[in-house]
Design a protein around this motif. Structure first.
Motif, PDB file in Angstrom:
ATOM      1  N   LEU A 128      63.569  55.681  44.274  1.00 45.13           N
ATOM      2  CA  LEU A 128      62.298  55.124  44.996  1.00 45.13           C
ATOM      3  C   LEU A 128      61.099  56.203  44.547  1.00 45.13           C
ATOM      4  CD1 LEU A 128      60.551  53.556  46.957  1.00 45.13           C
ATOM      5  CD2 LEU A 128      61.609  54.922  48.725  1.00 45.13           C
ATOM      6  N   LEU A 129      61.366  57.609  44.840  1.00 49.32           N
ATOM      7  CA  LEU A 129      60.269  58.424  44.603  1.00 49.32           C
ATOM      8  C   LEU A 129      59.866  58.525  43.127  1.00 49.32           C
ATOM      9  CD1 LEU A 129      61.571  61.444  46.920  1.00 49.32           C
ATOM     10  CD2 LEU A 129      59.380  60.139  47.046  1.00 49.32           C
ATOM     11  N   SER A 130      60.906  58.554  42.365  1.00 45.59           N
ATOM     12  CA  SER A 130      60.665  58.389  40.836  1.00 45.59           C
ATOM     13  C   SER A 130      59.719  57.181  40.322  1.00 45.59           C
ATOM     14  CB  SER A 130      62.099  58.347  39.933  1.00 45.59           C
ATOM     15  OG  SER A 130      61.848  58.169  38.649  1.00 45.59           O
ATOM     16  N   GLN A 131      59.860  56.211  41.207  1.00 42.24           N
ATOM     17  CA  GLN A 131      58.867  55.139  40.695  1.00 42.24           C
ATOM     18  C   GLN A 131      57.701  55.165  41.492  1.00 42.24           C
ATOM     19  OE1 GLN A 131      61.354  51.793  42.154  1.00 42.24           O
ATOM     20  NE2 GLN A 131      62.363  51.454  40.033  1.00 42.24           N
ATOM     21  N   LEU A 132      57.535  55.859  42.758  1.00 42.81           N
ATOM     22  CA  LEU A 132      56.228  55.858  43.289  1.00 42.81           C
ATOM     23  C   LEU A 132      55.541  57.041  42.764  1.00 42.81           C
ATOM     24  CD1 LEU A 132      57.412  55.290  47.013  1.00 42.81           C
ATOM     25  CD2 LEU A 132      55.722  53.805  45.743  1.00 42.81           C
ATOM     26  N   THR A 133      55.982  58.013  42.374  1.00 42.57           N
ATOM     27  CA  THR A 133      55.305  59.132  41.902  1.00 42.57           C
ATOM     28  C   THR A 133      54.664  58.856  40.605  1.00 42.57           C
ATOM     29  OG1 THR A 133      57.430  60.094  41.176  1.00 42.57           O
ATOM     30  CG2 THR A 133      56.446  60.983  43.196  1.00 42.57           C
ATOM     31  N   LEU A 267      58.753  43.603  37.557  1.00 42.70           N
ATOM     32  CA  LEU A 267      57.546  43.487  38.408  1.00 42.70           C
ATOM     33  C   LEU A 267      57.064  44.623  38.810  1.00 42.70           C
ATOM     34  CD1 LEU A 267      59.116  40.958  40.858  1.00 42.70           C
ATOM     35  CD2 LEU A 267      57.294  40.634  39.198  1.00 42.70           C
ATOM     36  N   LYS A 268      57.883  45.646  38.692  1.00 39.90           N
ATOM     37  CA  LYS A 268      57.371  47.388  38.909  1.00 39.90           C
ATOM     38  C   LYS A 268      56.612  47.246  40.228  1.00 39.90           C
ATOM     39  CE  LYS A 268      58.903  48.727  34.970  1.00 39.90           C
ATOM     40  NZ  LYS A 268      60.024  49.769  34.853  1.00 39.90           N
ATOM     41  N   VAL A 269      55.432  48.177  40.308  1.00 40.64           N
ATOM     42  CA  VAL A 269      54.943  48.295  41.716  1.00 40.64           C
ATOM     43  C   VAL A 269      53.743  47.775  41.733  1.00 40.64           C
ATOM     44  CG1 VAL A 269      54.015  50.126  43.015  1.00 40.64           C
ATOM     45  CG2 VAL A 269      56.225  50.786  42.040  1.00 40.64           C
ATOM     46  N   GLU A 270      53.302  46.930  42.811  1.00 45.14           N
ATOM     47  CA  GLU A 270      52.127  46.355  43.104  1.00 45.14           C
ATOM     48  C   GLU A 270      51.739  45.051  42.420  1.00 45.14           C
ATOM     49  OE1 GLU A 270      49.343  49.537  42.407  1.00 45.14           O
ATOM     50  OE2 GLU A 270      49.188  50.033  44.446  1.00 45.14           O
ATOM     51  N   LYS A 271      52.844  44.563  41.656  1.00 42.82           N
ATOM     52  CA  LYS A 271      52.540  43.252  40.978  1.00 42.82           C
ATOM     53  C   LYS A 271      52.878  42.117  42.050  1.00 42.82           C
ATOM     54  CE  LYS A 271      52.964  44.266  36.102  1.00 42.82           C
ATOM     55  NZ  LYS A 271      53.544  43.673  34.915  1.00 42.82           N
ATOM     56  N   LEU A 272      53.998  42.414  42.869  1.00 35.22           N
ATOM     57  CA  LEU A 272      54.264  41.269  43.946  1.00 35.22           C
ATOM     58  C   LEU A 272      53.823  42.159  45.268  1.00 35.22           C
ATOM     59  CD1 LEU A 272      56.439  38.882  44.231  1.00 35.22           C
ATOM     60  CD2 LEU A 272      57.940  40.334  44.637  1.00 35.22           C
ATOM     61  N   GLN A 273      52.875  41.273  45.911  1.00 35.61           N
ATOM     62  CA  GLN A 273      52.356  41.910  47.328  1.00 35.61           C
ATOM     63  C   GLN A 273      51.713  40.869  48.161  1.00 35.61           C
ATOM     64  OE1 GLN A 273      48.339  43.663  46.132  1.00 35.61           O
ATOM     65  NE2 GLN A 273      49.506  44.283  44.282  1.00 35.61           N
ATOM     66  N   PRO A 274      51.672  41.100  49.366  1.00 38.65           N
ATOM     67  CA  PRO A 274      50.837  40.320  50.067  1.00 38.65           C
ATOM     68  C   PRO A 274      49.319  40.776  50.452  1.00 38.65           C
ATOM     69  CG  PRO A 274      52.030  41.731  51.386  1.00 38.65           C
ATOM     70  CD  PRO A 274      52.203  42.091  50.033  1.00 38.65           C
ATOM     71  N   VAL A 275      48.411  39.609  50.411  1.00 37.55           N
ATOM     72  CA  VAL A 275      47.134  40.125  50.423  1.00 37.55           C
ATOM     73  C   VAL A 275      46.395  39.127  51.475  1.00 37.55           C
ATOM     74  CG1 VAL A 275      46.808  41.042  48.064  1.00 37.55           C
ATOM     75  CG2 VAL A 275      46.456  38.574  48.507  1.00 37.55           C
ATOM     76  N   ASP A 276      45.351  39.664  52.010  1.00 35.82           N
ATOM     77  CA  ASP A 276      44.583  38.852  53.091  1.00 35.82           C
ATOM     78  C   ASP A 276      44.134  37.504  52.421  1.00 35.82           C
ATOM     79  OD1 ASP A 276      45.301  40.504  55.048  1.00 35.82           O
ATOM     80  OD2 ASP A 276      43.510  41.852  54.919  1.00 35.82           O
ATOM     81  N   ALA A 277      43.878  36.410  52.800  1.00 30.21           N
ATOM     82  CA  ALA A 277      43.286  35.240  52.149  1.00 30.21           C
ATOM     83  C   ALA A 277      41.912  35.636  52.277  1.00 30.21           C
ATOM     84  CB  ALA A 277      43.834  34.065  53.164  1.00 30.21           C
ATOM     85  N   PRO A 278      41.222  35.280  51.119  1.00 31.42           N
ATOM     86  CA  PRO A 278      39.700  35.400  51.134  1.00 31.42           C
ATOM     87  C   PRO A 278      39.122  34.217  51.806  1.00 31.42           C
ATOM     88  CG  PRO A 278      40.882  34.658  49.001  1.00 31.42           C
ATOM     89  CD  PRO A 278      41.801  34.917  49.926  1.00 31.42           C
ATOM     90  N   ASN A 279      37.831  34.391  52.333  1.00 32.32           N
ATOM     91  CA  ASN A 279      37.067  33.524  52.938  1.00 32.32           C
ATOM     92  C   ASN A 279      36.918  32.131  52.474  1.00 32.32           C
ATOM     93  OD1 ASN A 279      36.675  35.207  55.321  1.00 32.32           O
ATOM     94  ND2 ASN A 279      34.888  36.135  54.426  1.00 32.32           N
ATOM     95  N   ASP A 280      36.814  32.302  51.021  1.00 32.15           N
ATOM     96  CA  ASP A 280      36.804  30.793  50.234  1.00 32.15           C
ATOM     97  C   ASP A 280      37.913  30.147  50.287  1.00 32.15           C
ATOM     98  OD1 ASP A 280      37.817  32.800  48.463  1.00 32.15           O
ATOM     99  OD2 ASP A 280      36.823  32.374  46.735  1.00 32.15           O
ATOM    100  N   MET A 281      39.035  30.893  50.620  1.00 33.80           N
ATOM    101  CA  MET A 281      40.246  29.975  50.475  1.00 33.80           C
ATOM    102  C   MET A 281      40.656  29.200  51.823  1.00 33.80           C
ATOM    103  SD  MET A 281      43.038  31.608  48.052  1.00 33.80           S
ATOM    104  CE  MET A 281      42.754  32.105  46.418  1.00 33.80           C
ATOM    105  N   ILE A 282      40.055  29.835  52.916  1.00 31.91           N
ATOM    106  CA  ILE A 282      40.516  29.400  54.265  1.00 31.91           C
ATOM    107  C   ILE A 282      39.931  27.785  54.328  1.00 31.91           C
ATOM    108  CG2 ILE A 282      40.015  29.447  56.768  1.00 31.91           C
ATOM    109  CD1 ILE A 282      39.300  32.521  56.180  1.00 31.91           C
TER     110      ILE A 282
END
Length: 330
Positions: A128-133, A267-282
């Motif tokens: 984990l540390l190897s990938q995060l660093t 996938l590595k890091v940060e490719k698969l992630q949750p994000v807040d729904a933007p206003n134009d999608m609500i």
């Protein structure tokens, strides 16, 4: 007043006291030599320069006392001042060595802010540390473990604290109050039930010292998941559940584990992630949101709503305010 100054001086660290004393010697003898031989040392600065050169044993020879009184001052400076300067450099070297040893042995307190604390050490943490660093080179980490004798990896952003993570003084050494995230891994030296109980106790202690820290905890037994959430866990990783799921699918579909492992590696890091729904999608449907993101080369996989997750829902599933989008970046 004299007692107060002496008391304040004695409370200073040894390094500071030696530096202050040595500096005082330089200023005093620089001023004295200027008074005694004003023709040779025309300014106080000339005297200070001579005192520095003399105490450091460099001896440029650009200023040399000519009178007996001046030479006596020089002898006294060499006997007293040089000893203090030598002690200064010796203390500096000893402090550097002592600090390095304390860092390696997990005895040095951590003072920075916004770091991630990792409880426990195992091969998963190493990877984990190897990938995060690699992907987040500016992140800082503090490892807390009582079984390690010294820092297991060499990285300027990884700090080590040796001790029991349920002890408050150990967590204070890790600067728990200023930490941003904590990852509590299962203790590999205990059985599953004991490991879960120890992890939950650690979580309770950390949340008590820093209620706002984002806590991720590894739980091995299913019936302790709710206890971990009650203790304040923001995320619970059920290692055994994930492993058994993978084993079952491998038995039903031989070779699937290699495919999933390859997929996760890609996938590595940060490719698969949750994000807040933007206003134009609500208010738009899952299909419409998928099409909007696809134009940005982002794949919409599902919707996270509170405690519920909807993976690949109906095309008519409506995105609401406060929803999170589970996405896969290109």
């Amino acid at each position: 007043m004299r007692f107060y100054l002496m008391s304040a001086y004695l409370r200073l660290p040894l390094f500071s006291r030696i530096l202050l004393t040595g500096g005082s010697f330089v200023l005093l003898f620089g001023f004295l030599i200027h008074l005694i031989e004003p023709k040779t040392y025309r300014t106080i600065f000339d005297g200070i320069w001579w005192a520095i050169v003399t105490t450091s044993t460099i001896g440029y020879g650009d200023f040399v006392p000519e009178t007996t009184a001046g030479k006596l001052i020089a002898i006294l400076l060499i006997l007293l001042g040089t000893g203090f300067i030598s002690a200064y450099f010796a203390a500096l070297s000893a402090a550097a060595v002592s600090k390095e040893n304390a860092l390696m042995n997990g005895k040095l307190a951590y003072t920075k802010e916004g770091h991630t604390i990792i409880i426990g050490w195992n091969e998963r943490v190493r990877k984990l540390l190897s990938q995060l660093t690699e992907f987040r080179p500016f992140m800082s980490f503090v490892i807390i473990d009582e079984t390690l004798d010294k820092l297991p990896i060499s990285n300027k952003n990884v700090h080590f604290i040796k001790g029991n993570p349920t002890y408050e003084h150990i967590l204070h050494k890790a600067n728990i109050a200023k930490a941003k995230t904590v990852l509590i891994t299962a203790d590999q030296h205990k059985n599953e039930m004991e490991a879960d109980m120890a992890a939950i106790l650690t979580l309770l202690t950390m949340k008590g010292l820093n209620p706002h820290i984002y806590a991720i905890i590894e739980i091995l037994t299913a019936h302790q998941v709710n206890n971990a959430k009650r203790a304040g866990a923001d995320e619970v990783i059920q290692t055994n559940s994930l492993s058994s799921f993978m084993m079952m699918n491998s038995m039903l579909s031989p070779g699937i584990s290699q495919i999933v492992e390859h997929l996760l590696d890609q996938l590595k890091v940060e490719k698969l992630q949750p994000v807040d729904a933007p206003n134009d999608m609500i208010g738009k449907t899952f299909k419409q949101g998928h099409e909007m993101l696809w134009e940005q080369q982002i794949l919409l996989l599902g919707i996270i709503r509170g405690e519920e997750s909807y993976l690949n829902p109906s095309p008519h599933f409506v995105i609401e305010k406060n929803d999170q989008l589970f996405i896969l970046k290109h």
